[in-house]
Enzyme design. Structure first.
Site, short mmCIF file in Angstrom:
data_model
loop_
_atom_site.label_atom_id
_atom_site.label_comp_id
_atom_site.label_asym_id
_atom_site.label_seq_id
_atom_site.Cartn_x
_atom_site.Cartn_y
_atom_site.Cartn_z
CG HIS A 196 -1.78 1.19 1.34
ND1 HIS A 196 -1.44 2.23 2.18
CD2 HIS A 196 -2.90 1.58 0.70
CE1 HIS A 196 -2.35 3.17 2.06
NE2 HIS A 196 -3.25 2.81 1.18
CB CYS A 249 -2.32 -0.61 -15.43
SG CYS A 249 -3.43 -1.94 -14.96
#
Ligand code: PEP
Ligand code: MG
Length: 933
Positions: free
Chosen positions: A484, A873
């Protein structure tokens, strides 16, 4: 190796056996000396013993090939003939130097021995010949210093205690003599004093090493040659190779060359120079020189060197005479050589020269090292001057150098002397200094007071995002390159180090301990996020110039050369604007969930939570209706910012439990706002709990189970596009369905999208509404069945974060506990071992495995739909090595964080140049599916 093998390449008197393109065999130094000789530039005669001999030496128990001595003997005879002197001749002795030279420059292993051939037999002859006893004794004391250090100590494997090395000890003897006679600098010592010093030196060598200093020229020569080969496996060389990624098998060459002397008096000198300024890139001849000195004096920092010319004098060197002023004729010759070398090599050169009694000799040329700023400027100016073509210009700047120009960085000078606390993964670029804080609210509070802070966490989660935004840098003890913290920081171009395993963070005590030291809240630390280094204290930083016109011109050249499109992963109008500024040709991934975090997200997050906590489809539909205007406004803003460029919008992906507050206070607050009980919230939170959330109820699975959620998002996208169209803007949305594993999921969502499309067209009275529907390919099964997926999907975007996670079975958030062991390439004894993995697969795409899934996915997808648009991506979309792969497998574009877009443009250009056919066809027709979008 047969007898016929040529081990020795000669150069001298205008002719050389070698050439500049023979670096593999002759090393950089040897190849360039040969090239200079072929160019007619004055170079003292000499020869290069090949790198092949080094390899042979190590493969044969440190023995030389049989034919080597004879070839060296013949080459020495040729030097003698050209120089008109003989090696070991008591009346007119030839002296030689011996230097290492690997393929790539390795400054920390360069072993050099000068003045080889001075012995008790040749010294008197040379004194008589030169009439300069001081010069000869000075040369001899240098020989003793270098030889005893390089050959008798280092190459012999002696490891003296700190400060007890022979060179240090000799320096102390010399300092003592200088003190005794009141000499300030070396040149104050006279001939007699130097002669006595040499006697003391020899005695000291005998005492420290336990062996006499060799007095035979051949022994000196072969000792020096052996020391160079030995140095290839010296500690310094090995660690340098590790840092620079230079393979062990390359080996080094050895260069033996007739000595010329810069220390023969006031008309002699030595210097080093760069054909352009290596710090700024300015097209100005730049260097340093010293009269009456030998090469090592310039770099050793014993005497302050003089500036080369008037134009490059600084405030510190203003009072010193330049070579231009002191020896104008020699300087003019040097300038002519500089111009010749630049024209020939078409790149900035780093040169060494010596002037012996007014005659100029070149001792070295090589491509000069430079800063990122200088690299870009030189590439652009050489391109403007037509010295190089754009294809060459784009290869002149490394991605790391470009990175230097894009971010605030730690001042390299400060970094050199700073104390390293720990190393981690380089997750977010640039450098920052700040005071430690340990919670997101603290980060926000301190930042509001104007304090730069470093948010230090065990790991981060979406609830930390405001604190992360407020921090100057983010530091975590756990997590990999797609954790994260890493994703978020990179998305913002924020300095970040993750997976810094040496840190023990206590958020409770607000302390972090690292290597027996404990740092507390408010302590200063500095981070180099491009290299993953944590420093103690507050280091100075250097800002980039955002409008740098050189950079703009350089990247424009990259764009002309590359075939691969570059998009950005961006989630908001603000990020979209940055992406455009950095040259993105669209958005390749808009993660819709990001609108629920950060500034202004309170209300949409509340409504999302309301939707998640709904008990029935009706309740959910009602919550969706409330949420709808926020989603539409958010997406409309980004579509508008990207006016005319495609925007790939991914439907909601994360498992829903991520959005439900975990701590009781927040749960209570939510219960109150929703008019339900705390127990209701808890029950629902528990109901959402999953053992393997990343493989659980997420991605398209949400869309299948809660079609009303997909519907709401699709409607928001299509109505935003229709409205923008009415406002005269060109919105090009691409709806992307995540985490799919079968075509039937796509069919399910396609039906829903078709229905909403018809409704929107009717509502807006449109005859057509252009958009694409595609999918992420991030589950291995999706790649394997790509032919089926392409029946519905109009584009694929490879989500290599999840695909790496699922391909390897490694948790993308949690690899710190074992990844270092997988990447280890040295054993306990510092011996090289093959690491289990060549690189962190979350950073650099694993071409062998995950890459194969990608390759197969593209092939199978295009078998069904030849013009299938394909991109990537995952985080690999901003990694140069992975971008090269994406080019090679024929993707249309890569997508990465806005701040990495320039790096991706460069990497795409570099691979296009590398892979270009030797003679490109004059006219190229662009194939379907190969546009740069
Ligand atoms: C991916 O999985 O590569 C991806 C881009 O999606 P995310 O990182 O959001 O899971
Ligand atoms: Mg994913």
């Amino acid at each position: 190796m047969t007898k016929a093998t040529k081990h020795v390449y000669f150069f001298g008197a205008g002719k050389a056996d070698g050439r500049a393109d023979m670096k593999e065999l002759l090393g950089g130094k040897g190849a360039n000396l040969a090239e200079m000789v072929n160019l007619g530039i004055p170079v003292p005669a000499g020869f290069t013993i090949t790198t092949g001999v080094c390899t042979y030496y190590y493969e044969h128990g440190r023995r030389y090939p049989k034919a080597l001595p004879a070839q060296v003997g013949a080459a020495m005879a040729r030097i003698e003939k050209i120089m008109g002197k003989k090696f070991g001749d008591p009346s007119d002795p030839l002296l030689v130097s011996c230097r290492s030279g690997a393929r790539a420059s390795m400054p920390s292993m360069m072993e050099t021995v000068l003045n080889i051939g001075l012995t008790s037999a040749t010294i008197p002859g040379l004194i008589a010949l030169t009439g300069n006893a001081r010069f000869v004794w000075d040369a001899y004391r240098r020989l003793i210093m270098m030889y005893s250090d390089v050959v008798m100590e280092k190459a012999a494997g002696l490891e003296p205690a700190e400060d007890q090395g022979v060179r240090k000890q000799l320096e102390r003897v010399m300092d003592q003599v200088k003190r005794q006679v009141g000499a300030k600098v070396d040149t104050d010592l006279g001939a007699d004093q130097l002669e006595t010093l040499c006697q003391q030196f020899r005695a000291k060598v005998q005492q420290v090493i336990g062996k006499p200093f060799p007095d035979d020229p051949q022994e000196q020569l072969w000792g020096a040659v052996g020391a160079v080969f030995q140095s290839w496996n010296g500690k310094r060389a090995i660690s340098y190779r590790r840092i620079e990624g230079i393979p062990d098998f390359w080996g080094t060459a050895t260069n033996v060359q007739a000595m010329v002397f810069g220390n023969m008096g006031a008309d002699s000198a030595t210097g080093v120079a760069f054909t352009r300024n290596p710090a700024t890139g300015e097209d100005a001849f730049f260097g340093e020189w010293l009269t009456n000195a030998q090469g090592e004096d310039v770099v050793a920092g014993i005497r302050t060197p003089n500036p080369l010319n008037v134009a490059t004098k600084s405030e510190h060197t203003e009072h010193l005479k330049s070579l231009e002023e002191a020896m104008p004729a020699v300087y003019a010759r040097l300038v002519a050589i500089r111009n010749r070398l630049e024209r020939h090599y078409r790149d900035m050169q780093d040169i060494e020269f010596t002037i012996e009694r007014g005659k100029l000799w070149m001792l070295q040329t090589r491509t000069g090292k430079r800063t990122g700023t200088a690299a870009v400027r030189m590439a652009v100016e050489m391109m403007r001057d037509k010295l190089i073509r754009k294809e060459a210009a784009v290869t002149r700047v490394t991605p790391a150098q470009l990175d230097e120009l894009l971010h605030r960085i730690l001042d390299p000078k400060a970094e050199k002397v700073a104390r390293v606390l720990a190393k981690g993964l380089p997750a977010g670029p640039g450098g920052a200094a700040g005071r430690l804080v340990f919670t997101a609210p603290d980060a926000v509070a301190w930042a509001e007071r104007g304090e730069p802070v470093v948010l230090c966490r065990e790991e981060t989660n979406p609830e930390d995002v405001e604190g992360m935004r407020a921090a100057a840098a983010i530091l975590t003890a756990r997590g990999g390159m797609t954790s994260h913290a890493a994703l978020v920081a990179r998305g913002w171009g924020k300095c970040c180090i993750v997976g810094c395993g040496a840190l023990h963070v206590s958020a409770q005590d607000k302390t972090v301990s690292v290597s027996s030291q404990t740092l507390a809240e408010g302590d200063w630390v500095s981070l180099n996020g491009s290299r993953g280094i944590l420093y103690q204290g507050k280091l100075a930083t250097v800002d980039p110039d955002p409008e740098n016109p050189m950079l703009v011109e350089f990247l424009a050249a990259c764009d002309k050369v590359r075939r691969l499109g570059v998009r950005a992963n961006a989630d908001s109008p603000k990020d979209a604007a940055i992406a455009r500024k950095f040259g993105a040709a669209g958005i390749g991934l808009l993660r819709t969930e990001h609108m629920f975090y950060g500034e202004g997200a309170d209300q949409p997050l509340f409504l999302l939570r309301k939707m998640i906590l709904s008990n029935t489809p009706e309740e959910r539909r009602a919550a969706c209706a409330e949420l709808y205007p926020f989603v539409k406004a958010d997406l409309k803003g980004t579509l508008a910012a990207m006016d005319g460029l495609p925007v790939t919008i991914r439907l909601l992906d994360p498992p829903l439990h991520e959005f439900v507050p975990q701590d009781e206070a927040k749960q209570k607050e939510l219960a109150q706002a929703l008019g339900i009980t705390l127990q209701d919230v808890r029950n629902r939170a528990e109901g959402l709990h999953e053992s393997n959330p990343m493989m659980g109820h997420r991605g398209v699975r949400l869309g299948v189970t809660y079609p009303e959620v997909s519907e709401m998002q699709v409607r928001a996208i299509l109505e935003a596009a229709a409205e923008l169209r009415a406002e005269g803007k060109k919105a090009l949305p691409e709806i992307m369905i995540p985490v799919t594993c079968t075509v039937n999921e796509l069919k399910d969502q396609q039906a829903l999208i078709g229905k909403v499309k018809a409704e929107v067209m009717k509502k807006f009275g449109l005859k057509r509404l252009d958009f694409l529907v595609g999918t992420m390919i991030e589950i291995p099964r999706a790649a394997l069945t790509a032919n089926r997926m392409a029946e519905v999907a109009e584009f694929f975007s490879f989500g290599t974060n999840d695909m790496t996670q699922m391909g390897f079975g490694f948790s993308r958030d949690d690899i710190g506990s074992f990844m270092p062991a997988y990447l280890k390439d040295r054993d306990e004894n510092d011996q090289k071992i093959t690491p289990i993995l060549p690189a962190d697969p979350f950073q650099t795409l694993d071409i062998e495995g995950v890459g194969e899934l990608v390759r197969m996915g593209i092939e199978r997808g295009r078998a069904t739909r030849p013009n299938l648009k394909v991109g990537i991506c995952g985080e690999h979309g901003g990694d140069p090595a992975s971008i090269h792969f994406c080019h090679q497998v024929g993707m249309n574009y890569v997508s990465c964080s806005p701040f990495r877009v320039p790096i991706a443009r460069l990497a795409a250009a570099q691979i296009a140049v590398k892979d270009a056919p030797k003679k490109p066809a004059k006219k190229r027709t662009r194939k379907a599916g190969k546009s740069k979008k």
